[in-house]
Motif scaffolding. Sequence first.
Motif, PDB file in Angstrom:
ATOM      1  N   ALA A  55      -7.032  -2.859   7.579  1.00 40.62           N
ATOM      2  CA  ALA A  55      -6.443  -4.167   7.274  1.00 40.62           C
ATOM      3  C   ALA A  55      -6.672  -5.168   8.401  1.00 40.62           C
ATOM      4  CB  ALA A  55      -4.943  -4.017   7.012  1.00 40.62           C
ATOM      5  N   SER A  56      -6.606  -4.691   9.648  1.00 46.80           N
ATOM      6  CA  SER A  56      -6.761  -5.605  10.783  1.00 46.80           C
ATOM      7  C   SER A  56      -8.165  -6.193  10.859  1.00 46.80           C
ATOM      8  CB  SER A  56      -6.444  -4.868  12.091  1.00 46.80           C
ATOM      9  OG  SER A  56      -7.418  -3.867  12.371  1.00 46.80           O
ATOM     10  N   LEU A  74      -0.080  -6.588   5.563  1.00 45.35           N
ATOM     11  CA  LEU A  74       0.031  -5.237   5.018  1.00 45.35           C
ATOM     12  C   LEU A  74       1.450  -4.692   5.114  1.00 45.35           C
ATOM     13  CD1 LEU A  74      -1.475  -2.636   3.962  1.00 45.35           C
ATOM     14  CD2 LEU A  74      -1.774  -2.020   6.381  1.00 45.35           C
ATOM     15  N   THR A  75       1.931  -4.121   3.991  1.00 46.45           N
ATOM     16  CA  THR A  75       3.212  -3.438   3.951  1.00 46.45           C
ATOM     17  C   THR A  75       3.023  -2.081   3.297  1.00 46.45           C
ATOM     18  OG1 THR A  75       4.427  -5.527   3.708  1.00 46.45           O
ATOM     19  CG2 THR A  75       5.582  -3.518   3.062  1.00 46.45           C
ATOM     20  N   PHE A  76       3.580  -1.029   3.926  1.00 45.79           N
ATOM     21  CA  PHE A  76       3.514   0.308   3.324  1.00 45.79           C
ATOM     22  C   PHE A  76       4.776   0.565   2.506  1.00 45.79           C
ATOM     23  CE2 PHE A  76       0.530   1.013   6.891  1.00 45.79           C
ATOM     24  CZ  PHE A  76      -0.539   1.507   6.161  1.00 45.79           C
ATOM     25  N   TRP A  77       4.595   1.260   1.390  1.00 43.87           N
ATOM     26  CA  TRP A  77       5.701   1.584   0.481  1.00 43.87           C
ATOM     27  C   TRP A  77       5.788   3.088   0.300  1.00 43.87           C
ATOM     28  CZ3 TRP A  77       5.391   2.655  -5.187  1.00 43.87           C
ATOM     29  CH2 TRP A  77       6.667   2.710  -5.769  1.00 43.87           C
ATOM     30  N   ASP A  78       6.994   3.660   0.561  1.00 48.05           N
ATOM     31  CA  ASP A  78       7.149   5.106   0.465  1.00 48.05           C
ATOM     32  C   ASP A  78       7.597   5.568  -0.918  1.00 48.05           C
ATOM     33  OD1 ASP A  78       9.815   4.400   0.355  1.00 48.05           O
ATOM     34  OD2 ASP A  78      10.387   5.396   2.226  1.00 48.05           O
ATOM     35  N   GLY A  79       7.770   4.649  -1.846  1.00 50.06           N
ATOM     36  CA  GLY A  79       8.070   5.017  -3.229  1.00 50.06           C
ATOM     37  C   GLY A  79       9.518   5.337  -3.513  1.00 50.06           C
ATOM     38  N   TRP A 123       0.857  -1.193   0.000  1.00 54.55           N
ATOM     39  CA  TRP A 123       0.000   0.000   0.000  1.00 54.55           C
ATOM     40  C   TRP A 123       0.892   1.242   0.000  1.00 54.55           C
ATOM     41  CZ3 TRP A 123      -5.452  -0.942   1.358  1.00 54.55           C
ATOM     42  CH2 TRP A 123      -6.251   0.196   1.239  1.00 54.55           C
ATOM     43  N   THR A 124       0.546   2.222  -0.820  1.00 58.65           N
ATOM     44  CA  THR A 124       1.309   3.471  -0.841  1.00 58.65           C
ATOM     45  C   THR A 124       1.228   4.160   0.513  1.00 58.65           C
ATOM     46  OG1 THR A 124      -0.648   4.497  -1.846  1.00 58.65           O
ATOM     47  CG2 THR A 124       1.203   3.953  -3.315  1.00 58.65           C
ATOM     48  N   SER A 125       2.384   4.550   1.017  1.00 58.00           N
ATOM     49  CA  SER A 125       2.466   5.178   2.336  1.00 58.00           C
ATOM     50  C   SER A 125       2.097   6.653   2.254  1.00 58.00           C
ATOM     51  CB  SER A 125       3.885   5.027   2.881  1.00 58.00           C
ATOM     52  OG  SER A 125       3.991   5.595   4.170  1.00 58.00           O
ATOM     53  N   GLY A 126       1.585   7.170   3.358  1.00 60.32           N
ATOM     54  CA  GLY A 126       1.232   8.583   3.417  1.00 60.32           C
ATOM     55  C   GLY A 126       1.498   9.153   4.791  1.00 60.32           C
TER      56      GLY A 126
END
Length: 303
Positions: free
Chosen positions: A44-45, A62-67, A29-32
Amino acid sequence: MKPILYGGIISALSLIPVQATAVTIDVLWTSGSTSHNDGITTLASGAGSFDPGSNGSLDWNLTFWDGTSDPGFDAYDVFVISSTCNYSIGGNCAGSGFYGNGVSADGVISYGSEIAAARGNRTFLSGQDADYHYLYDGSPGPVVDDGPKGFIINAVNWAASGTGLGIVSMTDRISNDFGWWTADGSFLKDELGSSPFYLNKEDVDIGPGQNGFPINEGLTDAGLSNWGTSSHACFGDVDGYTAINLAGSGSGAGCGVTIVTSKSAGGDTDGGDTPDLDVVPLPASMWLLIAGVGGLGAMRRRR
């Protein structure tokens, strides 16, 4: 051992599952902003207990991605791009994301070729900013199950259940003069062409015959509408895509608010081709009972 007793034990054992399985999908998931990430983590939980059709649910890893680096897209079942309207080549909300959610599409543009290489057969594109309304509208309201919450969970589960990397993207625009969907470097540019276009709509209707589509499971027209502004973009006819939800009455009525890749429009949400199975073993006492029944059967045959 009397046949009737032996048969009764076997019948009872046949009712006991050998293992219980919970399918887990790997979600990138794109991080913000902190509030954005915290809200998505909460979503997600609870995904594993969301099952409006009583036909099974999926747990999310779930994993966040900062790009800023290549996360290895092919290791995930689905890539979710939150609503955004800022990236390095333009946008009048640069630095804040979509209404302050802090999400940037810079990484989506920079790693367009890597995303394209991992991309599978299921893509979901929506002009609705369901993530924003889930995170910031509060409750009661469109956070309820038949609105943004259910819409997002259903979309992620559907996209993750195909082959390769599924794609889920909420709206990328609030006006006509920008949007990463059709920007240079976007993995979607060539297939979308001149579509989509900016269109503020309050009423969104489930498309004719699309009520049974997995993304629309448990949803209603009312739940997809009345968000303040329910949709910021619509799509014209796009080759290879099917519109599952449409703009309601007034200007632009009937245009595709949400579209999905046509070749997978039949859909399912079974976890796809790379499920993680959590095996729950039988209790030791049950294994002893099974072994005992087997031993009695062997003794009977010897006699």
